[in-house]
Design a protein around this motif. Structure first.
Motif, short mmCIF file in Angstrom:
data_model
loop_
_atom_site.label_atom_id
_atom_site.label_comp_id
_atom_site.label_asym_id
_atom_site.label_seq_id
_atom_site.Cartn_x
_atom_site.Cartn_y
_atom_site.Cartn_z
N GLY A 47 34.75 43.02 38.38
CA GLY A 47 34.48 43.37 39.87
C GLY A 47 35.60 42.14 40.62
O GLY A 47 36.37 42.27 41.65
N GLU A 48 35.93 40.69 39.67
CA GLU A 48 36.63 39.80 40.07
C GLU A 48 38.39 40.83 40.10
O GLU A 48 38.91 40.26 40.98
CB GLU A 48 36.64 38.64 39.23
CG GLU A 48 35.69 37.48 39.24
CD GLU A 48 34.90 36.75 38.38
OE1 GLU A 48 35.80 36.85 37.74
OE2 GLU A 48 34.22 35.47 38.72
N ALA A 49 38.94 41.03 38.40
CA ALA A 49 40.05 41.73 39.18
C ALA A 49 39.73 42.80 39.84
O ALA A 49 40.97 42.55 40.98
CB ALA A 49 40.16 42.40 37.86
N ALA A 50 39.12 43.62 40.44
CA ALA A 50 39.55 44.70 41.24
C ALA A 50 39.39 44.00 42.83
O ALA A 50 40.59 44.18 43.69
CB ALA A 50 37.71 45.37 41.08
N ALA A 51 39.04 42.75 43.64
CA ALA A 51 38.33 42.27 43.95
C ALA A 51 39.92 41.80 45.03
O ALA A 51 40.83 41.57 45.95
CB ALA A 51 37.99 40.95 44.32
N LYS A 52 41.19 41.62 43.72
CA LYS A 52 42.96 41.04 44.05
C LYS A 52 43.14 42.48 44.85
O LYS A 52 43.61 42.04 45.45
CB LYS A 52 43.03 40.28 42.83
CG LYS A 52 42.67 39.24 41.53
CD LYS A 52 43.04 39.02 40.78
CE LYS A 52 42.64 37.57 39.82
NZ LYS A 52 42.66 37.58 38.83
#
Length: 326
Positions: free
Chosen positions: A59-64
């Motif tokens: 999720g953190e990677a997708a949020a970028k």
């Protein structure tokens, strides 16, 4: 001589604006670009399990890429089915609520009564990776190998406890199939999540645990891996597969992401692209490796095709073992 110029009335000015907007001359009412607010990702299991760090880093990677936070929300129940199933009853699909999908959700209508259809009531976004099911016991138990465990279980059928997450998971079904092939039975114990189950097995309140997510516990020396339900041995461990020990049982258990049905294809494509990019993020891949998941990224259409085929395979398998729906 001409008279003084009249100013447009408020009503006529508004009419002009509306006319221009109707002709497409004004973008005043254009829809907001997606996403314009945080996205909620439902994890259908309790906190503390292997899905937490895996999907948090994803999720953190997708949020970028999305430009908005991806917020995890735990919604456990029914062996990991309830949280994902909550999307099937949503009235609107706007892309701001998505969920982890796994095979227990696909199988649910075959084993219990539900009011939704796993093949029609979701938008399949992306398949991500395959779970690896292992058979573990506490590090200080007398069983050093799976044959030793099965031999002991054969002497005392129904006595040794075997835990799984949920009562209808493929891991539970294959644990029972293994026992039957070995000529014995286990005392099958359902758990709400992996964290609770590992606490029980490490504390010797549970004899055997047969589910994914064992990597950190094995590497930390807290549990012993007796075998895996994989087609080939895992490189990280020396444990044999159940198949090579003489029991033709292999579990394929992919996980991915879904949204409610009727999601705008453009929004679905935006989400799929962001999570596909995130699936190559090093931090996410480290978590996948730690928990012995096998990366296998596929598109939404291919994931739906897999779900349809898996539904038919499960229907046949359950019929073959004489399973009766609850």
């Amino acid at each position: 001589m001409t008279g003084p110029r009249q100013l447009p009335t408020r009503r006529s000015a508004l009419a002009g604006v509306l006319a221009l907007a109707a002709c497409g001359a004004l973008p005043a009412f254009a829809a907001e670009p997606f996403p314009s607010k945080p996205i909620q990702l439902i994890l259908p299991f309790p906190p503390g399990g292997s899905f937490d760090p895996i999907f948090r880093t994803l999720g953190e990677a997708a949020a970028k890429d999305l430009g908005q936070p991806v917020v995890l929300m735990h919604k456990p129940g029914a062996g990991g089915v309830m949280g994902t199933a909550s999307l099937a009853t949503m009235n609107e699909a706007d892309g701001y609520t998505i969920s982890v999908m796994h095979n227990s959700v696909i199988r649910a209508p075959l084993v219990t009564k539900v009011t939704w259809d796993p093949l029609k009531d979701f938008t399949y976004l992306i398949g991500l990776a395959g779970l690896t099911t292992g058979i573990v016991v506490a590090a200080d138990t007398p069983w050093k190998t799976l044959p030793e465990l099965l031999a002991d279980a054969k002497k005392r059928p129904g006595t040794i406890s075997w835990g799984n997450v949920g009562a209808i998971s493929i891991n539970r079904i294959y644990g029972e199939r293994l026992a039957k092939l070995a000529g014995t039975t286990f005392n099958m114990v359902p758990f709400k999540g992996g964290s609770e189950a590992f606490t029980a097995v490490i504390g010797r309140h549970l004899d055997v645990y047969g589910d994914p997510g064992f990597g950190p516990q094995v590497q930390g020396g807290k549990v012993r891996l007796l075998a895996t339900f994989t087609s080939e041995r895992l490189k990280t461990y020396g444990a044999p597969t159940v198949k090579e020990l003489g029991y033709d049982l292999v579990i394929e258990s992919p996980v991915g992401l879904v949204a409610p049905k009727n999601l705008d294809p453009k929004i679905a494509a935006r989400l799929a692209a962001a999570f596909r990019k995130a699936s190559a993020d090093p931090a996410y891949l480290r978590q996948v490796e730690l928990f012995d998941m096998q990366p296998n990224v596929i598109g939404g259409d291919e994931y739906l095709a897999y779900a349809k085929a898996q539904y038919q395979r499960d229907a046949k398998m359950l019929a073959d073992i004489g399973f009766k729906p609850e």
